[in-house]
Scaffold this active site. Structure first.
Site, short mmCIF file in Angstrom:
data_model
loop_
_atom_site.label_atom_id
_atom_site.label_comp_id
_atom_site.label_asym_id
_atom_site.label_seq_id
_atom_site.Cartn_x
_atom_site.Cartn_y
_atom_site.Cartn_z
N GLU A 126 1.05 -1.79 0.00
CA GLU A 126 0.13 -0.05 -0.04
C GLU A 126 1.14 1.33 0.12
OE1 GLU A 126 -3.49 -2.43 2.03
OE2 GLU A 126 -2.53 -1.59 2.86
N HIS B 101 -1.29 -5.49 12.10
CA HIS B 101 -1.85 -6.71 11.62
C HIS B 101 -1.47 -7.52 12.74
CE1 HIS B 101 -2.42 -4.84 7.52
NE2 HIS B 101 -3.39 -3.19 8.15
N ASN C 289 -5.48 -5.77 4.43
CA ASN C 289 -5.46 -5.76 6.22
C ASN C 289 -7.02 -6.35 6.23
OD1 ASN C 289 -4.99 -4.19 3.44
ND2 ASN C 289 -4.69 -2.24 4.61
P1 FAD Z 1 -9.26 -4.62 18.04
O1 FAD Z 1 -10.13 -4.12 16.88
O2 FAD Z 1 -8.09 -4.55 18.34
O3 FAD Z 1 -10.49 -4.65 19.45
C1 FAD Z 1 -10.23 -4.86 20.72
C2 FAD Z 1 -10.73 -3.61 21.58
O4 FAD Z 1 -10.57 -5.04 22.97
C3 FAD Z 1 -9.50 -2.80 21.70
O5 FAD Z 1 -10.19 -1.93 21.95
C4 FAD Z 1 -9.02 -3.32 23.26
O6 FAD Z 1 -9.01 -2.12 23.85
C5 FAD Z 1 -9.88 -3.73 23.92
N1 FAD Z 1 -9.48 -4.60 25.09
C6 FAD Z 1 -8.48 -5.32 25.38
N2 FAD Z 1 -8.15 -6.09 26.44
C7 FAD Z 1 -9.09 -6.38 26.38
C8 FAD Z 1 -9.37 -6.72 28.04
N3 FAD Z 1 -8.93 -7.04 29.21
N4 FAD Z 1 -10.83 -6.21 28.49
C9 FAD Z 1 -11.41 -5.08 28.09
N5 FAD Z 1 -11.27 -4.63 26.15
C10 FAD Z 1 -10.05 -4.57 26.23
N6 FAD Z 1 -6.51 -2.99 9.10
C11 FAD Z 1 -7.21 -2.91 8.04
O7 FAD Z 1 -8.59 -4.26 7.92
N7 FAD Z 1 -7.47 -1.93 7.64
C12 FAD Z 1 -6.27 -1.17 7.36
O8 FAD Z 1 -6.12 0.33 7.20
C13 FAD Z 1 -5.74 -0.80 9.11
N8 FAD Z 1 -4.95 0.13 9.63
C14 FAD Z 1 -4.41 -0.26 10.64
C15 FAD Z 1 -3.62 1.29 11.11
C16 FAD Z 1 -2.98 1.26 12.67
C17 FAD Z 1 -2.94 2.58 13.01
C18 FAD Z 1 -3.88 0.16 13.20
C19 FAD Z 1 -3.23 -0.22 14.24
C20 FAD Z 1 -4.17 -1.40 12.65
C21 FAD Z 1 -5.02 -1.12 11.73
N9 FAD Z 1 -5.17 -1.91 10.84
C22 FAD Z 1 -6.10 -1.72 9.67
C23 FAD Z 1 -5.87 -3.30 11.41
C24 FAD Z 1 -7.24 -3.34 12.41
O9 FAD Z 1 -7.84 -2.32 12.39
C25 FAD Z 1 -7.23 -5.00 13.44
O10 FAD Z 1 -6.96 -6.10 11.92
C26 FAD Z 1 -8.52 -4.45 13.73
O11 FAD Z 1 -8.53 -3.80 14.50
C27 FAD Z 1 -8.56 -5.81 14.94
O12 FAD Z 1 -9.97 -6.00 14.92
P2 FAD Z 1 -10.39 -7.03 16.69
O13 FAD Z 1 -11.77 -7.23 16.07
O14 FAD Z 1 -9.43 -7.97 16.52
O15 FAD Z 1 -9.61 -5.89 18.07
#
Ligand code: FAD
Length: 498
Positions: free
Chosen positions: A352, A437, A475
């Site tokens: 990207e 990721h 992503n």
């Molecule tokens: P997450 O979205 O990570 O959510 C987990 C949540 O659980 C968080 O809010 C955290 O605070 C909470 N949590 C953790 N532990 C606990 C606990 N013990 N008690 C209570 N709450 C807790 N992906 C894309 O597809 N496209 C993109 O353009 C992209 N850009 C990115 C840019 C950045 C800077 C970052 C950091 C990530 C990016 N990603 C992107 C990755 C994408 O955001 C993640 O893959 C995705 O958010 C993961 O989803 P999830 O449901 O696994 O958990």
């Protein structure tokens, strides 16, 4: 202390958690969402909810004394990082040996901080990573559903070709073309209608005002506006921000959680106890894996599989810094939202074209390469620190760097250009020591069954990126969302309202 009982608890509020919350709420199941981060809906003294990327304050970072932006600086100027006050900021960097993992913290998880790139994976690669998932059903039903729910849209051609804010991407396209590489447009959840209005001066600027990793004040459709808002509107879902789950135990009929509530500045408010019948872990690859690993190792859930903690990968993430000729400016004004990617099918690199929203001409091109590979790390439980520690050896990034280097060496050869060593920590042109990721730790079909039911423990589920086996080739959030939709549909039908 009093113990509260709710039928369902969802830990975290990222993609997988948000899907679980909405579908449970729609099914009439009273659900409590416990999220360790803040709810990002109140403006600070400057009138903005989120701080900017070039002038970060305590809102930027999760309890650190200094920001830890991925880019160290440009031309050795420290443009990016600042000392800050410790606070429940929106972006965290969890540092393990050889790997820093960026994650979002707040109601909406990663959707608050990410670049919004919404990519459906290549079907053959998806089928290889998830051999037991019906790919036909995913591509017919659940990927389209996820795209709709997340409001994925595409940049109009004329806007892309004309905007000064995408000069950087057009230049990288030209240079890649000279090396024989095609580019493809990358869909996004940032509204391109809003972005065009920003450019015309008719809407408040966000992407065009360098906002991204510390939150977008406008334009991006995040989970708190989508899935989670809809979940709350069912009347059955309550979201508790600044509530961190620290322990999961078994009860006679379900699960008991220990929860730590803090203030936005980190002062303890209360330790709470919640019991539930159905428990959904949506705390992300790091968060969900840590809760399970801790429970297995401290004896709370001793029958968890040996697969818990295994199968982690950084989705082959490598960031690359390239130097451009002085007659090839990239533009002082750049949109913070990437929209174009370079394809290298031979090396299986999807790179990207990332902006450098520095506000000055830098002659720098940045890329986030997503490479494919089989290298995996694992989490081990550090008893003294009561934490999950990622084991990722330095050499495990070599395969990803070699693939990315192959692509970019060719681009540099075709254009008589080279790399930049002034951008990343350690004077490297290929940053392989951090990722955006994180994937895996409780892999689908290994630590769980084929729908995310945790092996050995009925009514306990993993619903997030921990299910994804380390690599997707693109992503991840559309896949995490679509997979959660698929799993929830079965879980609701079979386990909750059979
Ligand atoms: P997450 O979205 O990570 O959510 C987990 C949540 O659980 C968080 O809010 C955290 O605070 C909470 N949590 C953790 N532990 C606990 C606990 N013990 N008690 C209570 N709450 C807790 N992906 C894309 O597809 N496209 C993109 O353009 C992209 N850009 C990115 C840019 C950045 C800077 C970052 C950091 C990530 C990016 N990603 C992107 C990755 C994408 O955001 C993640 O893959 C995705 O958010 C993961 O989803 P999830 O449901 O696994 O958990």
């Amino acid at each position: 202390a009093s113990t509260r009982h709710v039928p369902a608890v969802v830990v975290g509020s990222g993609y997988g958690a948000a899907v679980a919350a909405l579908r449970l709420g729609e099914a009439g199941v009273r659900t409590l969402v416990l999220e360790m981060g803040q709810r990002w809906d109140r403006p600070g003294p400057d009138g903005k909810v989120f701080c900017g990327m070039l002038d970060p304050d305590q809102r930027s970072t999760w309890f650190k004394d200094r920001t830890e932006a991925p880019i160290n600086g440009v031309m050795f100027l420290d443009l990016a990082n600042r000392p800050i006050r410790r606070h429940a900021g929106v972006l965290d960097r969890v540092n393990f040996p050889n790997m820093g993992v960026y994650v979002g913290r707040g109601v909406g998880g990663g959707s608050l901080v990410n670049g919004g790139m919404a990519v459906v994976p290549d079907r053959d690669y998806f089928a290889r990573r998830f051999p037991t998932v019906d790919a036909d059903e995913m591509y017919r039903r659940f990927f389209p559903l996820a795209n709709r729910m997340l409001r994925v849209n595409r940049i109009p051609d004329d806007f892309f070709e004309a905007s000064e804010h995408y000069r950087f991407a057009r230049l990288s396209r030209t240079l890649a073309g000279r090396a024989g590489f095609d580019t493809t447009f990358v869909p996004n959840v940032y509204s391109f209608e809003h972005m065009a209005a920003e450019e015309r001066g008719e809407a408040p600027k966000s992407a065009l005002a360098t906002e991204v990793i510390y939150g977008n004040n406008h334009g991006k459709f995040t989970l708190d506006q989508g899935y989670l808002a809809e979940a709350e509107r069912t009347g059955h879902v309550t979201i508790a921000p600044l509530h961190q789950v620290t322990r999961v135990q078994r009860t006679a009929t379900g699960y008991a959680l220990t929860v730590r509530e803090i203030t936005p500045d980190g002062a303890p408010v209360a330790e709470k106890h919640v019991t539930c019948d159905h428990l959904f872990l949506g705390a992300g690859s790091l968060g969900s894996t840590e809760l399970l690993l801790r429970a297995r190792e401290n004896g709370d859930l001793p029958d968890l599989s040996a697969e818990v903690g295994e199968g982690w990968g950084p989705n082959g993430n490598v960031m690359i810094a390239r130097a451009n000729h002085l007659w090839h400016p990239t533009g002082a004004r750049q949109s913070a939202i990437p929209v174009l990617a370079i394809n290298d099918p031979e090396r299986q690199v999807f790179a990207e074209i990332a902006p450098v929203p520095a506000g000055i001409e830098t002659y720098l091109s940045l890329y986030l390469a997503i490479t494919r590979g089989e290298e995996r790390g694992r989490f081990v439980y550090d008893r003294a620190a009561d934490k999950a520690v990622l084991q990722w050896r330095e050499g495990q990034s070599a395969e990803a760097v070699a693939a990315a280097r192959g692509t970019f060496d060719r681009i540099n050869e075709a254009n008589g250009t080279g790399y930049r060593y002034d951008v990343f920590r350690g004077a490297k042109a290929f940053a392989d020591d951090f990722c955006y990721h994180p994937l895996g730790g409780a892999v689908l079909g290994k630590a769980t069954d084929d729908h995310g039911r945790v092996k050995g423990y009925p009514n306990l589920y993993v619903t997030d990126g921990a299910l994804v086996p380390g690599s997707l080739g693109v992503n991840p959030f559309v896949t995490i969302t679509a997979l959660a939709e698929r799993n929830l549909a079965t879980i609701l039908a079979e386990d909750i309202h059979p």
